[in-house]
Design an enzyme around this catalytic site. Structure first.
Site, PDB file in Angstrom:
ATOM      1  N   LYS A  26       1.010  -1.145   0.091  1.00 41.86           N
ATOM      2  CA  LYS A  26       0.098   0.022  -0.024  1.00 41.86           C
ATOM      3  C   LYS A  26       1.065   1.155   0.001  1.00 41.86           C
ATOM      4  O   LYS A  26       1.841   1.241   0.545  1.00 41.86           O
ATOM      5  CB  LYS A  26      -0.732   0.037   1.339  1.00 41.86           C
ATOM      6  CG  LYS A  26      -2.171   0.968   1.251  1.00 41.86           C
ATOM      7  CD  LYS A  26      -3.180   0.078   0.294  1.00 41.86           C
ATOM      8  CE  LYS A  26      -4.439   0.812   0.403  1.00 41.86           C
ATOM      9  NZ  LYS A  26      -5.601  -0.200  -0.067  1.00 41.86           N
ATOM     10  N   ASP A  37      -6.592   4.096  -4.745  1.00 47.31           N
ATOM     11  CA  ASP A  37      -7.349   4.050  -3.458  1.00 47.31           C
ATOM     12  C   ASP A  37      -8.109   5.403  -3.147  1.00 47.31           C
ATOM     13  O   ASP A  37      -8.423   6.052  -4.173  1.00 47.31           O
ATOM     14  CB  ASP A  37      -6.487   3.779  -2.293  1.00 47.31           C
ATOM     15  CG  ASP A  37      -6.914   3.225  -1.029  1.00 47.31           C
ATOM     16  OD1 ASP A  37      -7.598   2.252  -0.834  1.00 47.31           O
ATOM     17  OD2 ASP A  37      -6.973   3.994  -0.138  1.00 47.31           O
TER      18      ASP A  37
END
Ligand code: NAD
Length: 418
Positions: A106, A146
């Protein structure tokens, strides 16, 4: 929110809960609680007025035992090292519960994108892509969108990477626009898995989805698609919220018209199909059959959980419940479909996008949706099997038991390297 929750600690406590059931050594569990590496970098770009500004950015590569690191890039003022570490861990267990051959990663940049022009965001995104270049690649680490990033940013990252590498490698990133190598069905995938998982849970609990009432917190990509699809399945969406507030109509409203209103005005608040404006907190505590949290993490803490009246929660957002909220909801017998399964549609169709990029052969939307359906239903069945076999206290622990076992097995099968 009364609890000060560190998302990385939430992740670790979820792993500890599963470890108590697993036949995996403490030394291996310790490894599986920490990222393999975290890049922290400072990006300095020129603003439109000619001044320079520095930004902090992160990329956490949590675990690559099952395949290349995979996970989104978030632009938000609250991005932090611990948030990125936690999100990368959740990605590891998410790819494992849905059994796709990827690891977890991430990234994020600390900023509020609303404060910057498109040209500034492009310079910043390309600057981050340059920093990421040695780490990413279709066989190494594959970023995705995201919060506050989408096809536009993914296309910039792909173009920067390909230009610097002098190649065409669309599989270096997913969530691209269709003409740039994206997949049919990707934009809808997270909301779609959230509602497929909810449908399976209702079936498992012998509850009727037809006519069931639904509240959705967060009306962005994940939330609004979930609202649209659950409405198509026959449920009634009675409430929704975004960062400006909430709307309510006891008879239900048209999720598409509410989204059109948000597109026109910037918020769902004020939508004509709403009977009443309510607060964000009201949306989370309504007496509904299904609650879909689809905003940010830690939306529901223990105090708020005491007032939650939903029977089933399908977590479209990552980490929307604090660990203490989880305990309260378990006491109240609320069936919580964990984020790592409920919102895994995004990463699953990202995986399909990557497969199509590598094959240079593209699937129809129908095929993408069918394959997604199979992956989510199989993952739900694996969760329920483990939940019942070990007589576990909640479905989240069951999901982690399945996922951690798969990662630990891949690690063990690889053997050790000096
Ligand atoms: P998004 O930016 O498109 O939407 C977020 C929405 O939440 C917006 O409508 C915003 O107004 C709303 N919001 C923010 N704070 C709120 C609050 N306090 N109360 C109510 N609403 C609030 O983001 P997204 O892509 O839909 O992601 C939402 C969540 O889903 C995140 O946790 C993300 O990590 C997770 N998720 C997204 C994907 C994906 O493919 N988009 C995949 C997996 C998980």
């Amino acid at each position: 929110m009364s609890e000060d929750v560190n998302p990385f600690e939430s992740l670790q406590s979820q792993i500890d809960d599963a470890a108590a059931v697993l036949d995996v050594g403490d030394d291996v569990i310790e490894r599986l609680k920490h990222p393999e590496r975290v890049l922290e970098t400072n990006l300095t770009i020129e603003r439109d007025d000619g001044t320079l500004e520095r930004f902090t950015a992160f990329r956490s590569q949590f675990n690559g035992d099952r395949g290349p690191y995979k996970g989104g890039i978030r632009y938000h003022p609250q991005v932090s090292r611990d948030e990125v570490r936690a999100l990368s861990g959740w990605m590891t267990y998410k790819t494992a519960i849905v059994d796709i051959p990827l690891g977890g990663g991430k990234g994020g940049i600390v900023l509020d994108p609303d404060d910057y022009s498109e040209a500034e965001l492009e310079r910043l995104t390309r600057s981050f892509a340059k920093e990421l270049r040695p780490l990413i690649g279709e066989d190494r680490d594959i970023p995705a969108p995201d919060v506050n990033t989408g096809q536009r940013e993914m296309n910039w990252i792909k173009d920067t990477y390909e230009s610097l590498e002098n190649t065409t490698e669309p599989g270096v990133i997913t969530g691209k626009a269709l003409d740039s190598g994206g997949s049919e069905g990707r934009v809808e995938a997270t909301g779609r898995s959230t509602v497929i998982a909810a449908r399976e849970a209702f079936d498992y609990l012998d509850k009727d989805l037809e006519g069931a009432t639904v509240a959705v917190q967060g009306y962005g990509n994940a939330g609004w698609i979930a609202a649209k699809l659950i409405d198509e399945m026959g449920a009634t969406v009675v409430a929704a919220s975004d960062s400006s507030g909430g709307i309510y109509n006891a008879d239900g409203f048209d999720p598409v018209a509410a989204k059109d209103h948000k597109n026109e005005t910037g918020s769902i608040v004020g939508y004509a199909g709403s009977e009443q404006e309510i607060t964000n907190e009201d949306v989370l505590t309504l007496d509904v059959d299904l609650l879909i949290p689809a905003a940010l993490e830690n939306a529901i803490d223990a105090d708020l959980a005491e007032n939650v009246e939903a029977d089933v929660i399908s977590e479209a957002a990552n980490g929307p419940l604090t660990p203490k909220a989880d305990e309260v909801l378990e006491e109240k017998d609320v069936f919580v479909i964990p984020d790592i399964l409920a919102n895994a549609g995004g990463v699953t169709v990202s995986y399909f996008e990557w497969v199509q990029n590598r094959q240079r052969f593209y699937w129809s939307e129908e095929r993408v949706n069918e394959e997604l359906e199979t992956v989510i239903v199989d993952a739900f069945d694996a969760l329920v099997d483990t939940y019942e076999r070990h007589d576990l206290e909640n479905p989240r622990t069951a999901a982690y038991v399945v996922a951690i076992q798969r990662v630990a097995d891949a690690f063990a099968e690889a053997g050790s390297w000096p």
